[in-house]
Design a protein around this motif. Structure first.
Motif, PDB file in Angstrom:
ATOM      1  N   ALA A 132      -5.202   1.328   1.347  1.00  0.00           N
ATOM      2  CA  ALA A 132      -4.043   0.926   2.147  1.00  0.00           C
ATOM      3  C   ALA A 132      -4.350   1.043   3.636  1.00  0.00           C
ATOM      4  CB  ALA A 132      -2.836   1.776   1.774  1.00  0.00           C
ATOM      5  N   GLU A 133      -5.053   2.105   4.030  1.00  0.00           N
ATOM      6  CA  GLU A 133      -5.447   2.256   5.441  1.00  0.00           C
ATOM      7  C   GLU A 133      -6.364   1.118   5.873  1.00  0.00           C
ATOM      8  OE1 GLU A 133      -5.169   7.119   5.973  1.00  0.00           O
ATOM      9  OE2 GLU A 133      -7.090   6.204   5.416  1.00  0.00           O
ATOM     10  N   LEU A 134      -7.248   0.702   4.991  1.00  0.00           N
ATOM     11  CA  LEU A 134      -8.136  -0.410   5.315  1.00  0.00           C
ATOM     12  C   LEU A 134      -7.338  -1.701   5.496  1.00  0.00           C
ATOM     13  CD1 LEU A 134     -11.108  -1.113   5.761  1.00  0.00           C
ATOM     14  CD2 LEU A 134     -11.306  -1.539   3.293  1.00  0.00           C
ATOM     15  N   SER A 135      -6.318  -1.908   4.664  1.00  0.00           N
ATOM     16  CA  SER A 135      -5.455  -3.074   4.837  1.00  0.00           C
ATOM     17  C   SER A 135      -4.719  -3.023   6.169  1.00  0.00           C
ATOM     18  CB  SER A 135      -4.442  -3.162   3.695  1.00  0.00           C
ATOM     19  OG  SER A 135      -5.056  -3.545   2.486  1.00  0.00           O
ATOM     20  N   LEU A 136      -4.207  -1.848   6.522  1.00  0.00           N
ATOM     21  CA  LEU A 136      -3.534  -1.704   7.812  1.00  0.00           C
ATOM     22  C   LEU A 136      -4.491  -1.989   8.966  1.00  0.00           C
ATOM     23  CD1 LEU A 136      -1.499   1.522   7.012  1.00  0.00           C
ATOM     24  CD2 LEU A 136      -0.498  -0.701   7.578  1.00  0.00           C
ATOM     25  N   VAL A 174       1.720   6.226  -1.771  1.00  0.00           N
ATOM     26  CA  VAL A 174       0.841   5.962  -0.634  1.00  0.00           C
ATOM     27  C   VAL A 174       1.637   5.339   0.508  1.00  0.00           C
ATOM     28  CG1 VAL A 174      -1.127   4.609   0.165  1.00  0.00           C
ATOM     29  CG2 VAL A 174      -1.241   5.793  -2.038  1.00  0.00           C
ATOM     30  N   MET A 175       2.508   4.389   0.207  1.00  0.00           N
ATOM     31  CA  MET A 175       3.318   3.779   1.270  1.00  0.00           C
ATOM     32  C   MET A 175       4.210   4.820   1.949  1.00  0.00           C
ATOM     33  SD  MET A 175       4.312  -0.078  -0.006  1.00  0.00           S
ATOM     34  CE  MET A 175       5.053   0.386  -1.571  1.00  0.00           C
ATOM     35  N   ASP A 176       4.772   5.729   1.165  1.00  0.00           N
ATOM     36  CA  ASP A 176       5.579   6.793   1.760  1.00  0.00           C
ATOM     37  C   ASP A 176       4.730   7.649   2.706  1.00  0.00           C
ATOM     38  OD1 ASP A 176       7.841   6.010   0.365  1.00  0.00           O
ATOM     39  OD2 ASP A 176       7.544   7.448  -1.269  1.00  0.00           O
ATOM     40  N   ALA A 177       3.519   7.985   2.279  1.00  0.00           N
ATOM     41  CA  ALA A 177       2.654   8.840   3.093  1.00  0.00           C
ATOM     42  C   ALA A 177       2.244   8.157   4.394  1.00  0.00           C
ATOM     43  CB  ALA A 177       1.417   9.242   2.293  1.00  0.00           C
ATOM     44  N   LEU A 178       2.085   6.833   4.355  1.00  0.00           N
ATOM     45  CA  LEU A 178       1.636   6.085   5.529  1.00  0.00           C
ATOM     46  C   LEU A 178       2.793   5.431   6.286  1.00  0.00           C
ATOM     47  CD1 LEU A 178      -1.560   4.381   4.019  1.00  0.00           C
ATOM     48  CD2 LEU A 178      -1.456   6.334   5.592  1.00  0.00           C
ATOM     49  N   HIS A 179       4.008   5.697   5.854  1.00  0.00           N
ATOM     50  CA  HIS A 179       5.209   5.158   6.505  1.00  0.00           C
ATOM     51  C   HIS A 179       5.209   3.627   6.514  1.00  0.00           C
ATOM     52  CE1 HIS A 179       5.937   9.292   7.714  1.00  0.00           C
ATOM     53  NE2 HIS A 179       4.749   9.333   8.286  1.00  0.00           N
ATOM     54  N   ILE A 180       4.754   3.050   5.414  1.00  0.00           N
ATOM     55  CA  ILE A 180       4.823   1.601   5.222  1.00  0.00           C
ATOM     56  C   ILE A 180       6.187   1.288   4.618  1.00  0.00           C
ATOM     57  CG2 ILE A 180       3.865  -0.377   3.981  1.00  0.00           C
ATOM     58  CD1 ILE A 180       1.168   1.125   3.959  1.00  0.00           C
ATOM     59  N   PRO A 181       7.010   0.487   5.273  1.00  0.00           N
ATOM     60  CA  PRO A 181       8.358   0.231   4.759  1.00  0.00           C
ATOM     61  C   PRO A 181       8.347  -0.671   3.528  1.00  0.00           C
ATOM     62  CG  PRO A 181       7.956  -1.102   6.699  1.00  0.00           C
ATOM     63  CD  PRO A 181       6.764  -0.190   6.561  1.00  0.00           C
ATOM     64  N   TYR A 182       9.260  -0.405   2.605  1.00  0.00           N
ATOM     65  CA  TYR A 182       9.428  -1.253   1.428  1.00  0.00           C
ATOM     66  C   TYR A 182      10.821  -1.034   0.870  1.00  0.00           C
ATOM     67  CZ  TYR A 182       8.576   3.020  -1.313  1.00  0.00           C
ATOM     68  OH  TYR A 182       8.654   4.287  -1.850  1.00  0.00           O
ATOM     69  N   THR A 183      11.246  -1.944   0.017  1.00  0.00           N
ATOM     70  CA  THR A 183      12.564  -1.860  -0.597  1.00  0.00           C
ATOM     71  C   THR A 183      12.416  -1.721  -2.105  1.00  0.00           C
ATOM     72  OG1 THR A 183      13.499  -3.274   1.131  1.00  0.00           O
ATOM     73  CG2 THR A 183      14.778  -3.023  -0.902  1.00  0.00           C
TER      74      THR A 183
END
Length: 398
Positions: free
Chosen positions: A63-67, A111-120
């Motif tokens: 996920a970090e690589l995608s960011l 992982v999204m929660d840990a990286l503060h990636i927003p989602y619904t």
């Protein structure tokens, strides 16, 4: 003596090879790309018109690589008038307890929660109300992540090719496969039927053809080559919003499926739906058939018929593609220094295997960084990407 000398030789002129050439030339390296076929071909992992872009992964470093890749996508976008990523969101849904080659819903949410990636977060009923799906099992759950989207793969390859050539430091030799490699001073001499070339550095980006390419080095690596089928389905309700999507189901539900919305660069008026499993697992890309598997196409059509609205369930514009995947399921990608001639060589790097379309611009930078100096990790802003997550278990060539 070699006919010409280069700072870098890249074997493989697909998307990753072209990205590597562009990133090398940006550093002032004179670069040669050797391509077995023509560039922009459909004979390997760069086949097809579209790929999914997403931020969500079950592994934090992916996920970090995608960011981190977003900056590189923006730079490559500056080399073309075509839109490289259409941002229409990424929808994952299905059984939240299941994992697949793509990861899993619950793990990706962590992982999204840990990286503060927003989602619904969405229930099955909410998915059906918001998107063109129907008759989903009511225990299905999922999420929508708005930064995801669809990559115009051919436009991306064209942009990388144009950006590389614009530097004046890149030569592209089409229809010129490498036939031999030998150590030459501190670098490598690569031979083809047309000549021999010295490179201070070598990047092997041959995709599914990697083991053929590695034979002169006496090496091979463990990959499965998936031949996969997909099809397009006529859009009958064009006002319906369809994001890129992936559904997680148990094997008893026939298969995993994924899809793309209608785009203007590939069969306008049609949306693509595909099964996320192989028709066949090949040992050699020469075994490929360009005829899609009838069972896969029927599964596609059945999914559309049973669970989608706004699409005619008759498959059209069918095709196959090849994807190399690591035999070790813990390896999302394979990227490593190549232990040529019995010892690790920091001036030879091999990339293959994995769903790497979303990383095309940054992957070239990763390879070039590794060739600039020995690395154990790559740092992009706040993100540190450990290279041991992509390491290769090398074998002797058979």
């Amino acid at each position: 003596m070699p006919d010409e000398s280069f700072d870098l030789i890249v074997i493989g002129g697909g998307a990753i090879g072209l990205s590597t050439a562009w990133n090398a030339a940006r550093r002032g390296w004179r670069t040669l790309v050797l391509e077995k076929y023509g560039v922009l071909n459909d004979d390997g992992s760069s086949a097809g018109a579209s790929r999914q872009f997403r931020l969500q992964y079950a592994q934090r470093y992916m996920a970090e690589l995608s960011l981190a890749s977003q900056t590189f996508w923006a730079e490559l976008q500056g080399h073309t008038q075509k839109t490289l990523i259409r941002q229409n969101g990424s929808l994952w849904f299905g059984d939240p307890s299941l994992d697949s080659q793509e990861g899993g819903i619950a793990a990706a949410e962590k992982v999204m929660d840990a990286l503060h990636i927003p989602y619904t977060k969405l229930t099955a009923a909410q998915i059906e109300a918001r998107f063109p799906f129907k008759a989903l099992p009511q225990d299905y759950e999922g999420f929508f992540q708005a930064s995801g989207g669809i990559i115009d793969l051919k436009a991306t390859e064209e942009a990388a090719l144009d950006a590389a050539l614009a530097t004046g430091l890149v030569e592209i030799h089409e229809w010129e496969p490498a036939t031999d490699m030998t150590e030459s001073g501190a670098g490598v001499t690569v031979r083809t039927a047309s000549g021999s070339y010295y490179g201070a550095r070598l990047a092997i980006c041959a995709g599914a053809y990697v083991n053929d390419t590695l034979k002169p080095l006496g090496l091979s690596l463990g990959i499965d080559i998936w031949q996969m089928s997909s099809a397009y389905f006529a859009v009958t309700a064009p006002a319906t919003h369809l994001p890129t999507w992936f559904v997680f189901q148990s094997p008893s539900d026939s298969a995993l499926f994924y899809g793309f919305p209608e785009v203007d660069w590939a069969h306008p008026g049609y949306a693509r739906v595909a099964t996320d499993f192989p028709d066949r697992i090949l040992a050699d890309p020469a075994q490929r058939s360009f005829a899609p598997n009838a069972k896969s196409l029927e599964l596609n059509a059945q999914w559309v018929r049973d669970h989608m609205t706004g699409l005619d369930p008759s498959p059209r514009f069918t095709s196959t593609c090849l994807i190399a995947l690591a035999k070790d399921p813990s390896r999302e990608l394979l990227l490593d220094y190549t232990p040529a001639w019995g010892s690790p060589h920091s001036n030879i790097v091999t990339y293959t295997a994995g769903w790497a379309g979303k990383y095309i611009p940054i992957m070239g930078d990763m390879i070039v960084q590794m060739l600039s100096a020995p690395k154990t990790e790559l740092v992009y802003g706040h993100y540190s990407i450990p290279l041991n997550k992509f390491s290769i278990d090398w074998n002797q060539a058979t």
